[in-house]
Design an enzyme around this catalytic site. Structure first.
Site, short mmCIF file in Angstrom:
data_model
loop_
_atom_site.label_atom_id
_atom_site.label_comp_id
_atom_site.label_asym_id
_atom_site.label_seq_id
_atom_site.Cartn_x
_atom_site.Cartn_y
_atom_site.Cartn_z
N LYS A 135 0.84 -1.19 0.00
CA LYS A 135 0.00 0.00 0.00
C LYS A 135 0.88 1.24 0.00
CE LYS A 135 -4.08 -2.01 0.55
NZ LYS A 135 -5.16 -1.86 -0.46
N LYS B 170 -13.36 -6.91 -6.57
CA LYS B 170 -13.71 -7.34 -5.22
C LYS B 170 -15.11 -7.95 -5.30
CE LYS B 170 -11.18 -3.98 -2.40
NZ LYS B 170 -9.94 -4.07 -3.12
N ASP C 84 -0.48 -0.25 -4.53
CA ASP C 84 -1.88 0.19 -4.44
C ASP C 84 -1.97 1.49 -3.67
OD1 ASP C 84 -4.58 0.48 -4.34
OD2 ASP C 84 -4.98 -1.38 -3.23
N ASP D 1 -9.60 -0.02 -9.07
CA ASP D 1 -10.22 -0.76 -7.98
C ASP D 1 -11.39 0.04 -7.41
OD1 ASP D 1 -10.83 -2.37 -5.87
OD2 ASP D 1 -8.98 -2.08 -4.77
N GLU E 290 -1.99 0.38 -8.80
CA GLU E 290 -3.45 0.28 -8.62
C GLU E 290 -4.03 1.60 -8.11
OE1 GLU E 290 -4.40 -3.40 -6.72
OE2 GLU E 290 -6.17 -2.55 -5.71
#
Ligand SMILES: [Mg+2]
Length: 327
Positions: free
Chosen positions: A140, A246, A169, A222, A197
């Protein structure tokens, strides 16, 4: 046919909070669903909401399950509201799980990207996952300054063996300047970065499009495509990068499959920190999708998140035992 419907809430405290641009996440709450047919066979499903991605809240999911009758027929499922995507996924999964009666299967670690903690802890942790066969590591970013994050990622890249790849991400947390700095950095590291991402928030679609043409490093969406409707809208507006799915918060898995069979987009199936019940539903979904186009290479699934939870019995695939943990 009538089925006996039961549900049990769960609460799991992360070993350490998940830190992203959305903030610190301490406790995962969700619901396990159980459906039993007249012959005494049971199936399981999971409702794992993620309200900051636009799904219902845990309380809304709980309220929905509380008002369902204890005897359900399979006609009850398609009438669900689109405002309850996690419940829709859970209910459709519980029926599918009961009908198909498949035994749980495990995912080879080489096909499973693993989420590392941030900073020094990433440097201390990657090795145990590499030894188990993981090759894709997710980190992240967009939480601290670009310079500080690049510093620990440079160190991480310096340690990772050949064959390892990073997924970065940003959870929509960068501005355009920072996104460009990151994409320059990614391009410099070439093949070692699988993708970046969601560098920018969902409302920056035109800029995301522009960046995706400008840089070699692929960009994945995302937050932009958290619902099936948003996914379709982005597809029809021309997004030809990667789609992080997801599925647990995208409503009907059947409708998702239908879309994918029509338009086989570049997909990463991704976790929202489900228990083993939701995780199995995602593995099954991935298998169903891959069976239709076996010639298309698939990206590693983003399901390497179980290590974020303590050993509370909810990561096991012995469903009756898992159910008992929640009693
Ligand atoms: Mg993401």
């Amino acid at each position: 046919m009538a089925y006996r419907f039961e549900f049990r809430p769960y609460q799991r405290r992360f070993r350490q909070p998940v830190r992203t641009h959305h903030g610190e996440w301490q406790v995962r709450q969700g619901l396990i669903l159980k459906l039993t047919d007249e012959n005494g066979h049971s199936g399981y499903g999971e409702v794992a909401p993620l309200p900051w991605f636009g799904s219902e809240t845990f309380d809304q999911a709980l309220a929905f399950c509380q008002q369902l009758p204890s005897q359900l027929s399979d006609q009850a499922v398609p009438s669900l509201l689109p405002t309850l995507p996690a419940c829709q996924f859970g209910l459709e999964s519980v029926f599918a799980n009961l009908e198909r009666r498949l035994s749980p299967i495990d995912l080879p670690n080489a096909q499973c990207g693993v989420l590392l903690p941030r900073g020094q802890e990433a440097l201390d942790n990657w090795q145990q996952f590499w030894k188990k066969g993981h090759r894709i590591f997710k980190c992240k970013i967009g939480v601290d300054s670009v310079a500080a994050e690049m510093d620990w990622l440079e160190q991480l890249l310096g340690q990772l063996p050949f064959g390892a790849k990073l997924r970065l991400d940003a959870n929509g947390g960068l501005n355009e300047l920072a996104a460009r700095q990151w994409l320059d950095w990614c391009d410099r590291n070439g093949q070692r970065i699988e993708f970046l991402e969601q560098p920018l928030p969902p409302n920056a679609f035109d800029t995301l499009m522009r960046l995706s043409y400008r840089y070699r490093t692929p960009i994945a969406l995302d937050e932009s495509i958290a619902s099936l409707e948003q996914l379709k809208a982005h597809f029809h507006r021309g997004w030809d990068g990667i789609y992080v799915i997801k599925a647990s918060i995208m409503g009907s898995p059947h409708r998702l499959q239908h879309f994918y069979h029509k338009y086989p987009i570049d997909v990463v199936i991704s976790s929202v920190f489900e228990t083993a019940v939701g995780r199995q539903a995602l593995i099954r979904l991935a298998i169903d999708l891959a069976m239709v186009y076996p010639d298309i290479p698939h990206r590693a699934l983003g399901l390497g998140t179980q290590q974020w939870f303590p050993n509370d019995g909810l990561s096991q695939t012995d469903w009756p035992q898992l159910w008992q943990q929640l009693d």
